[in-house]
Each structure stands twice: as C-alpha cells, then as structure tokens.
Design a protein around this motif. Structure first.
Motif, PDB file in Angstrom:
ATOM      1  N   MET A 245       1.038  -1.449   0.282  1.00 33.54           N
ATOM      2  CA  MET A 245       0.310  -0.001  -0.312  1.00 33.54           C
ATOM      3  C   MET A 245       1.127   1.070  -0.021  1.00 33.54           C
ATOM      4  O   MET A 245       0.440   1.875  -0.500  1.00 33.54           O
ATOM      5  N   GLY A 246       1.909   1.612   0.553  1.00 29.32           N
ATOM      6  CA  GLY A 246       2.700   2.534   0.778  1.00 29.32           C
ATOM      7  C   GLY A 246       3.611   2.864  -0.652  1.00 29.32           C
ATOM      8  O   GLY A 246       3.578   4.090  -0.503  1.00 29.32           O
ATOM      9  N   GLY A 247       3.998   1.998  -1.539  1.00 30.91           N
ATOM     10  CA  GLY A 247       4.294   2.152  -2.662  1.00 30.91           C
ATOM     11  C   GLY A 247       3.139   2.650  -3.932  1.00 30.91           C
ATOM     12  O   GLY A 247       3.679   4.153  -4.266  1.00 30.91           O
ATOM     13  N   PRO A 248       2.177   2.302  -3.848  1.00 32.17           N
ATOM     14  CA  PRO A 248       1.159   3.237  -5.059  1.00 32.17           C
ATOM     15  C   PRO A 248       0.904   4.553  -3.578  1.00 32.17           C
ATOM     16  O   PRO A 248       1.387   5.696  -5.013  1.00 32.17           O
ATOM     17  N   MET A 249       1.192   4.788  -2.385  1.00 31.50           N
ATOM     18  CA  MET A 249       0.379   5.460  -2.529  1.00 31.50           C
ATOM     19  C   MET A 249       1.574   7.254  -2.244  1.00 31.50           C
ATOM     20  O   MET A 249       1.615   7.469  -2.621  1.00 31.50           O
ATOM     21  N   CYS A 250       2.831   6.968  -2.165  1.00 29.43           N
ATOM     22  CA  CYS A 250       4.062   7.092  -2.010  1.00 29.43           C
ATOM     23  C   CYS A 250       4.226   7.806  -3.726  1.00 29.43           C
ATOM     24  O   CYS A 250       4.459   8.865  -3.686  1.00 29.43           O
ATOM     25  N   ARG A 251       3.906   6.924  -4.149  1.00 32.06           N
ATOM     26  CA  ARG A 251       4.145   7.564  -5.701  1.00 32.06           C
ATOM     27  C   ARG A 251       3.122   8.419  -6.389  1.00 32.06           C
ATOM     28  O   ARG A 251       3.512   9.504  -6.938  1.00 32.06           O
ATOM     29  N   ASN A 252       1.408   8.183  -5.786  1.00 33.02           N
ATOM     30  CA  ASN A 252       0.556   9.402  -6.156  1.00 33.02           C
ATOM     31  C   ASN A 252       1.270  10.561  -5.503  1.00 33.02           C
ATOM     32  O   ASN A 252       0.841  11.888  -6.025  1.00 33.02           O
ATOM     33  N   MET A 253       1.911  10.647  -4.189  1.00 32.84           N
ATOM     34  CA  MET A 253       1.952  12.023  -3.865  1.00 32.84           C
ATOM     35  C   MET A 253       3.285  12.720  -4.181  1.00 32.84           C
ATOM     36  O   MET A 253       3.596  13.430  -4.601  1.00 32.84           O
ATOM     37  N   ALA A 254       4.555  11.671  -4.842  1.00 36.86           N
ATOM     38  CA  ALA A 254       5.239  11.948  -5.846  1.00 36.86           C
ATOM     39  C   ALA A 254       5.151  12.797  -7.582  1.00 36.86           C
ATOM     40  O   ALA A 254       5.940  13.827  -7.525  1.00 36.86           O
ATOM     41  N   LEU A 255       3.518  12.051  -7.882  1.00 35.34           N
ATOM     42  CA  LEU A 255       3.546  12.746  -9.074  1.00 35.34           C
ATOM     43  C   LEU A 255       2.574  14.123  -8.808  1.00 35.34           C
ATOM     44  O   LEU A 255       2.281  14.766  -9.508  1.00 35.34           O
ATOM     45  N   LYS A 256       1.962  14.204  -7.794  1.00 34.86           N
ATOM     46  CA  LYS A 256       1.288  15.770  -7.619  1.00 34.86           C
ATOM     47  C   LYS A 256       1.743  16.463  -6.819  1.00 34.86           C
ATOM     48  O   LYS A 256       1.023  17.528  -7.126  1.00 34.86           O
ATOM     49  N   HIS A 257       2.719  16.151  -5.961  1.00 31.73           N
ATOM     50  CA  HIS A 257       2.163  17.255  -4.665  1.00 31.73           C
ATOM     51  C   HIS A 257       3.862  18.395  -5.449  1.00 31.73           C
ATOM     52  O   HIS A 257       4.822  17.665  -6.177  1.00 31.73           O
ATOM     53  N   GLY A 258       3.715  19.626  -5.436  1.00 33.32           N
ATOM     54  CA  GLY A 258       5.041  20.696  -6.170  1.00 33.32           C
ATOM     55  C   GLY A 258       6.834  20.468  -5.129  1.00 33.32           C
ATOM     56  O   GLY A 258       7.254  21.094  -6.535  1.00 33.32           O
ATOM     57  N   GLU A 259       6.584  19.632  -4.200  1.00 30.63           N
ATOM     58  CA  GLU A 259       7.722  20.328  -3.457  1.00 30.63           C
ATOM     59  C   GLU A 259       8.583  19.513  -3.441  1.00 30.63           C
ATOM     60  O   GLU A 259       7.757  17.852  -3.815  1.00 30.63           O
ATOM     61  N   ASP A 260       9.143  18.895  -2.980  1.00 31.12           N
ATOM     62  CA  ASP A 260      10.172  17.263  -2.738  1.00 31.12           C
ATOM     63  C   ASP A 260       9.324  16.280  -1.755  1.00 31.12           C
ATOM     64  O   ASP A 260       8.720  16.791  -0.875  1.00 31.12           O
ATOM     65  N   VAL A 261       9.851  15.356  -2.238  1.00 26.29           N
ATOM     66  CA  VAL A 261       9.311  14.189  -1.836  1.00 26.29           C
ATOM     67  C   VAL A 261      10.454  13.525  -1.335  1.00 26.29           C
ATOM     68  O   VAL A 261      10.675  12.427  -2.167  1.00 26.29           O
ATOM     69  N   ILE A 262      10.136  13.067  -0.578  1.00 26.51           N
ATOM     70  CA  ILE A 262      11.869  12.121   0.315  1.00 26.51           C
ATOM     71  C   ILE A 262      11.277  10.541   0.534  1.00 26.51           C
ATOM     72  O   ILE A 262      10.021  10.199   1.574  1.00 26.51           O
ATOM     73  N   ALA A 263      11.799   9.763   0.067  1.00 24.99           N
ATOM     74  CA  ALA A 263      11.523   8.420   0.263  1.00 24.99           C
ATOM     75  C   ALA A 263      12.253   6.921   1.246  1.00 24.99           C
ATOM     76  O   ALA A 263      13.798   7.099   0.692  1.00 24.99           O
ATOM     77  N   TYR A 264      11.471   6.003   1.916  1.00 25.43           N
ATOM     78  CA  TYR A 264      12.587   4.861   2.541  1.00 25.43           C
ATOM     79  C   TYR A 264      11.591   4.588   2.740  1.00 25.43           C
ATOM     80  O   TYR A 264      10.848   3.975   3.147  1.00 25.43           O
ATOM     81  N   ASP A 265      12.708   3.056   2.491  1.00 18.87           N
ATOM     82  CA  ASP A 265      12.489   1.437   2.857  1.00 18.87           C
ATOM     83  C   ASP A 265      13.484   0.523   3.560  1.00 18.87           C
ATOM     84  O   ASP A 265      14.440   1.249   2.786  1.00 18.87           O
ATOM     85  N   ALA A 266      12.928  -0.147   4.371  1.00 17.36           N
ATOM     86  CA  ALA A 266      14.216  -0.895   4.664  1.00 17.36           C
ATOM     87  C   ALA A 266      14.746  -1.431   3.833  1.00 17.36           C
ATOM     88  O   ALA A 266      15.350  -2.128   3.586  1.00 17.36           O
ATOM     89  N   SER A 267      14.037  -1.724   2.395  1.00 11.81           N
ATOM     90  CA  SER A 267      14.463  -3.416   1.204  1.00 11.81           C
ATOM     91  C   SER A 267      14.550  -2.032   0.615  1.00 11.81           C
ATOM     92  O   SER A 267      13.960  -0.741   0.017  1.00 11.81           O
ATOM     93  N   PRO A 268      15.741  -1.749  -0.237  1.00 10.40           N
ATOM     94  CA  PRO A 268      16.591  -0.639  -1.708  1.00 10.40           C
ATOM     95  C   PRO A 268      15.870  -1.037  -2.631  1.00 10.40           C
ATOM     96  O   PRO A 268      15.944   0.021  -3.130  1.00 10.40           O
TER      97      PRO A 268
END
Length: 312
Positions: free
Chosen positions: A17-40
């Motif tokens: 769930m987190g992957g697609p949610m973050c993807r939508n934020m990265a595509l729609k947000h005008g400022e930086d989106v910085i992401a982290y997961d324990a699995s590179p």
C-alpha cells in the motif's frame, strides 16, 4: 506552523500500500518528496519514473522533511520509527507533523501522539481502507484522528492518495473507525464463505448465487470484490492481505473491545476462523481463502473453554 512555498514530504514504508501511495504523492506534490524503505529495491519498484528522492535512513527523512507519512506493518514499527534511538525525533531537526497511514492499536496511536507532542511534533492517525488498486488510483478512503486545525493542514496532502478523507474525531479515532471497518470486512467474508459453500452443496452454482444475491439486500462490497475476484475462482495469491494481517487487526479490535467492555463474539469467531486459515496451508496467502476452511470442514479453532465455576 506555516510553509513558505509548500511542505516537503517524507514517506517511510514502500510496501503493497505504501508504494503506490508514495508514488501518487511524488507525482502530485509540487515540492520535494523524500522516501525511505528498509528494502532498497522497494524504492525502485514503487517510484521509478517519479521525482521522488531516495533517503538512506529514517534520520535522513527527519533531517529533510516537514511532514512525514508512515505506512508500516503495525504499532511496534510506528513507535520505533517515531521515537526510537534512530527515529524521527532522535536528531537535532525533527519533522513538524507525522501522519500515520498504518493500522495500529488505538491505545498505541494515542500514546505515540502524546510522546511526540512532548517533543513538539504533531501527530495524526490516518489509516487507509480499500484495495491496492484503489491505492494505485489514489482512490482510498482515509479515516483521520486529529484536532481540527491539524486536519485542515494535512487534508490537502491526503487528497493526493484518497478520494474520501474523513475526520473521525481526535487522535485515535481514525484507528477506531478503521478497525471497525476491517472487522466488518473480515466477518462478512467469513459469512459469505459459509453461504457460498452451502449454496453450492444445495445445488446452486456459485457464480449464479453471487449474481442473484447481488440483486438483493444481501449485496455487499465483499461479495462484489472478494467474493467475485477471489472466492469464486478460488485464487488466493501471495503478497496480498494474508490471514496473519487479519489476525493482527482482529487482535487490535478485541483489545479495544476488552478496554471498552464490549463482548465482541462475532469478531472472536472471525479470529478463530482466520487462525484456522493461517494454520492449514494458507499462511501468507490472500485472506478470502477462509472459504477453503468451510469447504474442507476445518475450523474455526475452538474457543477457550470457560473456567469451572468458582475458579479464575
């Protein structure tokens, strides 16, 4: 709490769930989106082709993000990420707001909120509902526990990932509503499984049964989705929502029921059915496999025997 141009977003947890949610934020947000997961590998799988920036640690998220969203397995992980030795509040710079999209215990959400408040970090619980496909579309239902002023700040960002964003009350109330939502889904799935097996053994083809019931008052989201897409073809893939996750959520529901003095017998029956599912060949597979337990006359696991009179 004001932003000159717009808040930078941090996102921790890039799973189903987190992957697609973050993807939508990265595509729609005008400022930086910085992401982290324990699995590179999770970053590349979820965010390829977006402007999202990769963080190497939780501490790096804290150092760069104003508002941090979490999508984690449960309460222990949320507590560790927020308050642990290498967590979001361990360094000199802290995010201003943490929004937890995970499903956790109500008491745990309220405890984390109180401890973050002591460190001048605001917290909202905002668990999400609907399917992975809804997460990919940005069409989730989000149930938020937060004071009104904080809700007003985060609602526009939650609209990146959800079509329905509901303030349910103060901190913890989002989790209350989400747990009730999930319990109803799990209980409905269990009930539909029993009736599908009953109908087939009584001579009605399962597809016909679902078609007919869908036209009447027995229709439901579970029938149209879990019933048609998983239980009818008997397809229960890995890497979906397994019975172990069901048991985690039902554990939180039963914990809340005990704390509030509610005898949640149906939720407990569902718990025992999904224990049987996890223990009889469907561990790690999609939870509507509970229909196989009914069809094979396995389970539910027996309820604990009551203590003899005068004991306990």
């Amino acid at each position: 709490m004001r932003f000159q141009t717009g808040p930078s977003i941090g996102f921790i947890g890039l799973g189903v769930m987190g992957g697609p949610m973050c993807r939508n934020m990265a595509l729609k947000h005008g400022e930086d989106v910085i992401a982290y997961d324990a699995s590179p590998a999770a970053f590349d799988a979820a965010l390829h082709g977006t402007k999202a920036l990769r963080a190497g640690s939780v501490a790096e998220i804290a150092a760069r993000a104003d508002i941090v969203f979490l999508s984690l397995p449960g309460a222990p992980q949320v507590e560790r990420v927020c308050l642990g030795a290498e967590g979001l509040t361990s360094g000199e710079r802290k995010p201003w707001i943490v929004v937890d999209l995970s499903t956790t215990a109500v008491a745990a959400a309220r405890d984390v909120a109180e401890r973050l408040r002591a460190r001048n970090v605001a917290f909202a619980d905002a668990p999400v509902a609907r399917t992975r496909e809804a997460a990919q579309r940005g069409d989730l239902s989000i149930m938020v526990g937060a004071e009104q002023a904080l809700f007003d700040k985060i609602e526009p960002l939650l609209r990146y990932i959800g079509s329905d964003v509901t303030r349910c009350g103060e901190v913890g109330c989002g989790q209350v509503v989400k747990l009730i939502n999930n319990a109803l889904v799990f209980e409905n799935t269990m009930a539909l499984a029993e009736m599908m097996v009953l109908g087939q053994r009584a001579g009605v083809a399962p597809a016909m049964l679902l078609d007919a019931v869908a036209k009447g008052s027995g229709d439901s989201f579970v029938l149209r989705n879990h019933g048609r897409k998983a239980m009818l073809p008997r397809e229960f893939p890995d890497k979906s929502f397994p019975p172990e996750y069901v048991l985690k959520d039902l554990g939180y529901v039963l914990e809340l029921a005990a704390q509030t003095g509610v005898a949640a017998h149906v939720a407990d029956l569902a718990r025992r059915y999904y224990e049987a599912t996890a223990g009889n060949g469907f561990s790690g597979r999609y939870f509507p496999a509970v229909i196989e337990m009914v069809d094979r006359s396995i389970g539910p696991a027996p309820a604990p025997a009551p203590a003899p009179a005068g004991e306990g």
